[in-house]
Write a protein that holds these residues in place. Structure first.
Motif, PDB file in Angstrom:
ATOM      1  N   LYS A  46      20.172 -67.347 -58.394  1.00  0.00           N
ATOM      2  CA  LYS A  46      19.764 -66.402 -59.441  1.00  0.00           C
ATOM      3  C   LYS A  46      19.060 -67.200 -60.535  1.00  0.00           C
ATOM      4  CE  LYS A  46      22.128 -63.030 -57.532  1.00  0.00           C
ATOM      5  NZ  LYS A  46      21.517 -62.295 -56.483  1.00  0.00           N
ATOM      6  N   ILE A  47      17.742 -67.380 -60.362  1.00  0.00           N
ATOM      7  CA  ILE A  47      16.980 -68.136 -61.356  1.00  0.00           C
ATOM      8  C   ILE A  47      15.802 -67.293 -61.843  1.00  0.00           C
ATOM      9  CG2 ILE A  47      17.648 -70.387 -60.438  1.00  0.00           C
ATOM     10  CD1 ILE A  47      14.913 -70.637 -59.155  1.00  0.00           C
ATOM     11  N   THR A  48      15.456 -67.521 -63.080  1.00  0.00           N
ATOM     12  CA  THR A  48      14.317 -66.805 -63.663  1.00  0.00           C
ATOM     13  C   THR A  48      13.018 -67.491 -63.223  1.00  0.00           C
ATOM     14  OG1 THR A  48      14.243 -68.173 -65.653  1.00  0.00           O
ATOM     15  CG2 THR A  48      15.698 -66.222 -65.703  1.00  0.00           C
ATOM     16  N   GLU A  49      11.911 -66.841 -63.504  1.00  0.00           N
ATOM     17  CA  GLU A  49      10.614 -67.441 -63.193  1.00  0.00           C
ATOM     18  C   GLU A  49      10.437 -68.751 -63.960  1.00  0.00           C
ATOM     19  OE1 GLU A  49       5.835 -66.487 -63.574  1.00  0.00           O
ATOM     20  OE2 GLU A  49       7.259 -64.838 -63.710  1.00  0.00           O
ATOM     21  N   GLU A  50      10.879 -68.766 -65.213  1.00  0.00           N
ATOM     22  CA  GLU A  50      10.760 -69.972 -66.033  1.00  0.00           C
ATOM     23  C   GLU A  50      11.600 -71.118 -65.459  1.00  0.00           C
ATOM     24  OE1 GLU A  50      11.409 -66.893 -67.343  1.00  0.00           O
ATOM     25  OE2 GLU A  50       9.433 -66.551 -68.207  1.00  0.00           O
ATOM     26  N   GLY A  96      14.651 -78.761 -40.945  1.00  0.00           N
ATOM     27  CA  GLY A  96      15.166 -77.572 -41.601  1.00  0.00           C
ATOM     28  C   GLY A  96      16.651 -77.639 -41.888  1.00  0.00           C
ATOM     29  N   ALA A  97      17.015 -77.265 -43.115  1.00  0.00           N
ATOM     30  CA  ALA A  97      18.421 -77.194 -43.492  1.00  0.00           C
ATOM     31  C   ALA A  97      18.601 -76.146 -44.580  1.00  0.00           C
ATOM     32  CB  ALA A  97      18.914 -78.546 -43.989  1.00  0.00           C
ATOM     33  N   GLU A  98      19.738 -75.476 -44.530  1.00  0.00           N
ATOM     34  CA  GLU A  98      20.127 -74.540 -45.575  1.00  0.00           C
ATOM     35  C   GLU A  98      21.133 -75.261 -46.466  1.00  0.00           C
ATOM     36  OE1 GLU A  98      22.673 -70.466 -45.854  1.00  0.00           O
ATOM     37  OE2 GLU A  98      21.180 -70.589 -44.257  1.00  0.00           O
ATOM     38  N   ILE A  99      20.861 -75.286 -47.759  1.00  0.00           N
ATOM     39  CA  ILE A  99      21.673 -76.025 -48.705  1.00  0.00           C
ATOM     40  C   ILE A  99      22.444 -75.039 -49.575  1.00  0.00           C
ATOM     41  CG2 ILE A  99      21.659 -77.789 -50.503  1.00  0.00           C
ATOM     42  CD1 ILE A  99      20.312 -78.638 -47.793  1.00  0.00           C
ATOM     43  N   SER A 100      23.738 -75.238 -49.699  1.00  0.00           N
ATOM     44  CA  SER A 100      24.545 -74.427 -50.615  1.00  0.00           C
ATOM     45  C   SER A 100      25.347 -75.361 -51.509  1.00  0.00           C
ATOM     46  CB  SER A 100      25.472 -73.481 -49.841  1.00  0.00           C
ATOM     47  OG  SER A 100      26.339 -74.207 -49.008  1.00  0.00           O
ATOM     48  N   GLY A 101      25.802 -74.816 -52.619  1.00  0.00           N
ATOM     49  CA  GLY A 101      26.596 -75.614 -53.539  1.00  0.00           C
ATOM     50  C   GLY A 101      25.783 -76.484 -54.471  1.00  0.00           C
ATOM     51  N   ILE A 102      24.527 -76.125 -54.683  1.00  0.00           N
ATOM     52  CA  ILE A 102      23.676 -76.845 -55.626  1.00  0.00           C
ATOM     53  C   ILE A 102      23.029 -75.806 -56.537  1.00  0.00           C
ATOM     54  CG2 ILE A 102      21.596 -76.878 -54.183  1.00  0.00           C
ATOM     55  CD1 ILE A 102      21.258 -79.840 -55.109  1.00  0.00           C
ATOM     56  N   ASP A 103      22.917 -76.105 -57.805  1.00  0.00           N
ATOM     57  CA  ASP A 103      22.402 -75.165 -58.795  1.00  0.00           C
ATOM     58  C   ASP A 103      20.952 -75.497 -59.123  1.00  0.00           C
ATOM     59  OD1 ASP A 103      21.966 -73.386 -60.851  1.00  0.00           O
ATOM     60  OD2 ASP A 103      23.478 -74.228 -62.186  1.00  0.00           O
ATOM     61  N   LEU A 104      20.040 -74.613 -58.741  1.00  0.00           N
ATOM     62  CA  LEU A 104      18.620 -74.855 -58.993  1.00  0.00           C
ATOM     63  C   LEU A 104      18.247 -74.693 -60.464  1.00  0.00           C
ATOM     64  CD1 LEU A 104      16.922 -73.213 -55.881  1.00  0.00           C
ATOM     65  CD2 LEU A 104      17.662 -75.576 -56.219  1.00  0.00           C
ATOM     66  N   LYS A 105      19.157 -74.153 -61.277  1.00  0.00           N
ATOM     67  CA  LYS A 105      18.904 -74.074 -62.721  1.00  0.00           C
ATOM     68  C   LYS A 105      19.018 -75.445 -63.374  1.00  0.00           C
ATOM     69  CE  LYS A 105      20.504 -69.366 -63.397  1.00  0.00           C
ATOM     70  NZ  LYS A 105      21.359 -68.489 -64.198  1.00  0.00           N
ATOM     71  N   ASP A 106      19.711 -76.352 -62.716  1.00  0.00           N
ATOM     72  CA  ASP A 106      19.919 -77.710 -63.233  1.00  0.00           C
ATOM     73  C   ASP A 106      18.686 -78.549 -62.910  1.00  0.00           C
ATOM     74  OD1 ASP A 106      20.633 -80.316 -63.812  1.00  0.00           O
ATOM     75  OD2 ASP A 106      22.423 -80.322 -62.546  1.00  0.00           O
ATOM     76  N   THR A 107      17.864 -78.812 -63.926  1.00  0.00           N
ATOM     77  CA  THR A 107      16.633 -79.585 -63.708  1.00  0.00           C
ATOM     78  C   THR A 107      16.785 -81.037 -64.163  1.00  0.00           C
ATOM     79  OG1 THR A 107      15.720 -78.825 -65.811  1.00  0.00           O
ATOM     80  CG2 THR A 107      15.141 -77.548 -63.858  1.00  0.00           C
ATOM     81  N   MET A 164       9.849 -72.441 -62.390  1.00  0.00           N
ATOM     82  CA  MET A 164       8.704 -73.274 -62.755  1.00  0.00           C
ATOM     83  C   MET A 164       9.161 -74.633 -63.279  1.00  0.00           C
ATOM     84  SD  MET A 164       6.157 -71.498 -61.867  1.00  0.00           S
ATOM     85  CE  MET A 164       4.697 -72.071 -62.666  1.00  0.00           C
ATOM     86  N   ALA A 165      10.253 -74.671 -64.040  1.00  0.00           N
ATOM     87  CA  ALA A 165      10.770 -75.941 -64.571  1.00  0.00           C
ATOM     88  C   ALA A 165      11.180 -76.869 -63.433  1.00  0.00           C
ATOM     89  CB  ALA A 165      11.951 -75.684 -65.504  1.00  0.00           C
ATOM     90  N   LEU A 166      11.796 -76.313 -62.401  1.00  0.00           N
ATOM     91  CA  LEU A 166      12.167 -77.124 -61.237  1.00  0.00           C
ATOM     92  C   LEU A 166      10.916 -77.570 -60.485  1.00  0.00           C
ATOM     93  CD1 LEU A 166      14.261 -78.374 -59.346  1.00  0.00           C
ATOM     94  CD2 LEU A 166      14.335 -76.172 -58.143  1.00  0.00           C
ATOM     95  N   ALA A 167       9.970 -76.668 -60.277  1.00  0.00           N
ATOM     96  CA  ALA A 167       8.740 -77.005 -59.554  1.00  0.00           C
ATOM     97  C   ALA A 167       7.976 -78.126 -60.250  1.00  0.00           C
ATOM     98  CB  ALA A 167       7.854 -75.765 -59.423  1.00  0.00           C
ATOM     99  N   GLU A 168       7.978 -78.135 -61.578  1.00  0.00           N
ATOM    100  CA  GLU A 168       7.257 -79.159 -62.326  1.00  0.00           C
ATOM    101  C   GLU A 168       7.858 -80.548 -62.149  1.00  0.00           C
ATOM    102  OE1 GLU A 168       7.208 -77.307 -66.188  1.00  0.00           O
ATOM    103  OE2 GLU A 168       5.235 -76.436 -65.815  1.00  0.00           O
ATOM    104  N   LYS A 169       9.130 -80.631 -61.745  1.00  0.00           N
ATOM    105  CA  LYS A 169       9.747 -81.928 -61.466  1.00  0.00           C
ATOM    106  C   LYS A 169       9.061 -82.602 -60.271  1.00  0.00           C
ATOM    107  CE  LYS A 169      13.317 -83.129 -63.312  1.00  0.00           C
ATOM    108  NZ  LYS A 169      13.569 -83.970 -64.464  1.00  0.00           N
ATOM    109  N   PHE A 170       8.482 -81.802 -59.381  1.00  0.00           N
ATOM    110  CA  PHE A 170       7.830 -82.327 -58.182  1.00  0.00           C
ATOM    111  C   PHE A 170       6.381 -82.712 -58.442  1.00  0.00           C
ATOM    112  CE2 PHE A 170      11.446 -80.069 -56.555  1.00  0.00           C
ATOM    113  CZ  PHE A 170      11.873 -80.864 -55.511  1.00  0.00           C
ATOM    114  N   GLY A 171       5.844 -82.338 -59.595  1.00  0.00           N
ATOM    115  CA  GLY A 171       4.471 -82.682 -59.935  1.00  0.00           C
ATOM    116  C   GLY A 171       3.786 -81.533 -60.649  1.00  0.00           C
ATOM    117  N   GLN A 172       2.568 -81.784 -61.053  1.00  0.00           N
ATOM    118  CA  GLN A 172       1.796 -80.780 -61.781  1.00  0.00           C
ATOM    119  C   GLN A 172       1.569 -79.564 -60.883  1.00  0.00           C
ATOM    120  OE1 GLN A 172      -1.952 -82.198 -63.215  1.00  0.00           O
ATOM    121  NE2 GLN A 172      -2.369 -80.372 -64.376  1.00  0.00           N
TER     122      GLN A 172
END
Length: 67
Positions: free
Chosen positions: A46-50, A11-22, A53-61
């Motif tokens: 602060k990310i939208t559902e879209e 377990g780790a808490e990550i800060s300073g990374i932007d999840l909008k960047d896919t 989902m774009a980030l999740a799709e990087k990990f697979g279908q």
């Protein structure tokens, strides 16, 4: 980027990374952190559902629930 360990085993808490960047580079950072810490948390993103989902799709279908 800052990594705060949450327990001795996992377990780790990550800060300073932007999840909008896919980008492949950002995905690699996130995936490497996941492989190392097994469970990772990102607060105050602060990310939208879209964007989520774009980030999740990087990990697979992904499957989408039909409601």
């Amino acid at each position: 980027m800052e990594i705060k360990l949450l327990s001795g085993a996992l377990g780790a808490e990550i800060s300073g990374i932007d999840l909008k960047d896919t980008s492949d580079e950002n995905y690699k950072k996130i995936n490497d952190l996941l492989l190392e810490h097994k469970v990772i948390f990102f607060r105050d993103q602060k990310i939208t559902e879209e964007e989520h989902m774009a980030l999740a799709e990087k990990f697979g279908q992904i499957g989408r629930a039909h409601v």
